[in-house]
Design a protein around this motif. Structure first.
Motif, PDB file in Angstrom:
ATOM      1  N   VAL A   1      50.683 116.492  61.308  1.00 55.22           N
ATOM      2  CA  VAL A   1      49.787 115.538  62.373  1.00 55.22           C
ATOM      3  C   VAL A   1      50.075 115.583  63.548  1.00 55.22           C
ATOM      4  N   LYS A   2      48.954 115.508  64.093  1.00 58.77           N
ATOM      5  CA  LYS A   2      49.625 116.116  66.351  1.00 58.77           C
ATOM      6  C   LYS A   2      49.254 114.684  66.699  1.00 58.77           C
ATOM      7  N   VAL A   3      51.059 115.322  68.283  1.00 60.31           N
ATOM      8  CA  VAL A   3      51.144 113.865  68.925  1.00 60.31           C
ATOM      9  C   VAL A   3      49.910 113.294  69.835  1.00 60.31           C
ATOM     10  N   LYS A   4      48.927 114.468  70.488  1.00 58.19           N
ATOM     11  CA  LYS A   4      48.108 114.045  71.082  1.00 58.19           C
ATOM     12  C   LYS A   4      46.462 113.229  70.431  1.00 58.19           C
ATOM     13  N   LEU A   5      46.737 113.489  69.525  1.00 56.08           N
ATOM     14  CA  LEU A   5      45.319 112.658  68.898  1.00 56.08           C
ATOM     15  C   LEU A   5      46.331 111.359  68.240  1.00 56.08           C
ATOM     16  N   THR A   6      47.270 111.099  67.411  1.00 54.50           N
ATOM     17  CA  THR A   6      48.082 109.699  66.956  1.00 54.50           C
ATOM     18  C   THR A   6      48.434 109.238  68.598  1.00 54.50           C
ATOM     19  N   ALA A   7      48.599 109.263  69.288  1.00 52.78           N
ATOM     20  CA  ALA A   7      48.909 108.276  71.037  1.00 52.78           C
ATOM     21  C   ALA A   7      46.931 108.147  70.977  1.00 52.78           C
ATOM     22  N   ILE A   8      46.849 109.111  70.643  1.00 54.09           N
ATOM     23  CA  ILE A   8      45.023 107.710  71.121  1.00 54.09           C
ATOM     24  C   ILE A   8      44.876 106.762  70.349  1.00 54.09           C
ATOM     25  N   SER A   9      45.118 107.129  68.760  1.00 56.18           N
ATOM     26  CA  SER A   9      44.509 105.887  68.024  1.00 56.18           C
ATOM     27  C   SER A   9      45.859 104.606  68.177  1.00 56.18           C
ATOM     28  N   ALA A  10      47.146 105.010  68.566  1.00 56.60           N
ATOM     29  CA  ALA A  10      47.906 104.222  68.539  1.00 56.60           C
ATOM     30  C   ALA A  10      48.156 103.638  69.783  1.00 56.60           C
ATOM     31  N   MET A  11      47.390 103.837  71.052  1.00 60.09           N
ATOM     32  CA  MET A  11      46.341 103.485  71.806  1.00 60.09           C
ATOM     33  C   MET A  11      45.662 102.667  72.098  1.00 60.09           C
ATOM     34  N   LEU A  12      44.448 102.556  71.421  1.00 61.16           N
ATOM     35  CA  LEU A  12      43.741 101.692  70.663  1.00 61.16           C
ATOM     36  C   LEU A  12      44.119 101.257  70.472  1.00 61.16           C
ATOM     37  N   GLY A  13      45.280 101.479  69.288  1.00 60.81           N
ATOM     38  CA  GLY A  13      45.470  99.765  68.886  1.00 60.81           C
ATOM     39  C   GLY A  13      46.269  99.340  69.201  1.00 60.81           C
ATOM     40  N   ALA A  14      46.774  99.512  69.536  1.00 67.85           N
ATOM     41  CA  ALA A  14      47.927  98.397  71.123  1.00 67.85           C
ATOM     42  C   ALA A  14      46.732  97.579  71.765  1.00 67.85           C
ATOM     43  N   ILE A  15      46.110  98.296  72.222  1.00 65.03           N
ATOM     44  CA  ILE A  15      44.750  97.115  72.367  1.00 65.03           C
ATOM     45  C   ILE A  15      44.083  96.420  72.290  1.00 65.03           C
ATOM     46  N   ALA A  16      44.131  96.771  70.978  1.00 63.52           N
ATOM     47  CA  ALA A  16      43.396  96.067  69.907  1.00 63.52           C
ATOM     48  C   ALA A  16      44.660  94.506  69.179  1.00 63.52           C
ATOM     49  N   ILE A  17      45.249  95.059  69.312  1.00 61.48           N
ATOM     50  CA  ILE A  17      46.387  94.064  69.037  1.00 61.48           C
ATOM     51  C   ILE A  17      46.643  93.121  70.524  1.00 61.48           C
ATOM     52  N   VAL A  18      46.806  93.279  71.321  1.00 61.88           N
ATOM     53  CA  VAL A  18      47.033  92.498  72.448  1.00 61.88           C
ATOM     54  C   VAL A  18      45.731  92.221  73.081  1.00 61.88           C
ATOM     55  N   LEU A  19      45.157  91.789  72.680  1.00 60.23           N
ATOM     56  CA  LEU A  19      43.182  91.384  72.466  1.00 60.23           C
ATOM     57  C   LEU A  19      43.466  90.240  71.703  1.00 60.23           C
TER      58      LEU A  19
END
Length: 283
Positions: free
Chosen positions: A203-221
């Protein structure tokens, strides 16, 4: 040139979304989210018991328990958490009276939830080789341990910021802005942890961070929607009274699991595309 670049970016984004959606449909993400919602209801009390047990290991974290509970009530399932969470905490306190066999059953229930989640992740990633039992237990323990520790650290930093504000000390605007988005930071760290540790693959850190960032935005919304439209749930309270918090909590839990599994699907898709790029470069 700029218009063409925008069109290409929009086309690539659309193609990526279509790939993620097709993966989600193929591996029945909505059905898996429903299964995990039910499993969470069974495992909520054991997980809370384990988390608070970890927090009691050090005096500094014990002092943060009340602040942590208040933080969770404010940021999880707006409109229902203030009713549901006190009941879960009350049930968790009663586990102290259980015999050793009962406590072992509770721990097993929590592990079964994590095992079910891991199975969903491996299926979405198309990973057929399962981890050895020792590796899986270590991963589960890391998730159960890192989660409360990260929450405790955020609460500690948040408390430090508050004390600085009360005493009138200067706080850099960057730090102040970061703590205003403390809930987003917590969601990002939790999503990054489970997306990075759970797949039995490189698992690559950069790609995982992108996924986590978008998921965090979705949960905040999602939480913002629940908080702003709480008045629409008033009719439930008229009919069901205090019990109205349960269906609201279930809806929030179901959608939250759906978002989490969609971040897993996005992460898997990004890694698959990245492997294709590397393979084409080698050729």
């Amino acid at each position: 040139m700029e218009t063409k670049a925008v069109k290409n970016a929009a086309l690539q984004s659309y193609q990526l979304l279509r790939l993620v959606w097709n993966r989600a449909l193929r591996y029945q993400v909505s059905l898996r989210a429903a299964h995990l919602t039910l499993a969470t209801l069974l495992a909520a009390v054991p997980i809370i018991t384990i988390v608070f047990g970890i927090l009691r290991l050090t005096p500094a974290m014990v002092a943060m328990q009340d602040s942590l509970v208040a933080y969770v009530e404010a940021h999880l399932a707006p409109g229902s958490s203030s009713t549901v969470i006190p009941y879960l905490l009350s049930f968790s306190e009663q586990t102290k009276n259980l015999p050793a066999a009962g406590i072992a059953t509770l721990i097993l229930t929590a592990l079964l939830l994590l095992n079910s989640f891991e199975g969903s992740v491996q299926a979405i990633w198309q990973i057929k080789q399962r981890r050895k039992i020792r590796e899986r237990l270590l991963t589960y323990w890391a998730i159960l341990t890192l989660g409360p520790i990260m929450l405790a650290v955020v609460m500690s930093l948040y408390g430090t910021l508050l004390s600085y504000q009360l005493t009138g000390n200067y706080i850099p605007s960057v730090l102040e802005g970061l703590f205003e988005f403390s809930s987003y930071v917590v969601y990002f760290l939790l999503l990054f942890t489970i997306n990075f540790l759970t797949p039995n693959n490189e698992v690559k850190v950069k790609l995982t961070a992108i996924s986590a960032m978008l998921g965090a935005i979705a949960i905040v919304l999602l939480n913002s929607v629940f908080a702003n439209f709480a008045q629409f749930f008033a009719s439930y309270q008229i009919v069901y009274g205090a019990f109205a918090a349960l269906p609201i909590f279930l809806i929030w839990l179901q959608v939250s699991w759906l978002i989490i599994l969609l971040t897993v699907s996005l992460n898997a898709t990004l890694h698959k595309l990245d492997r294709y790029k590397e393979h084409s470069k080698l050729e």
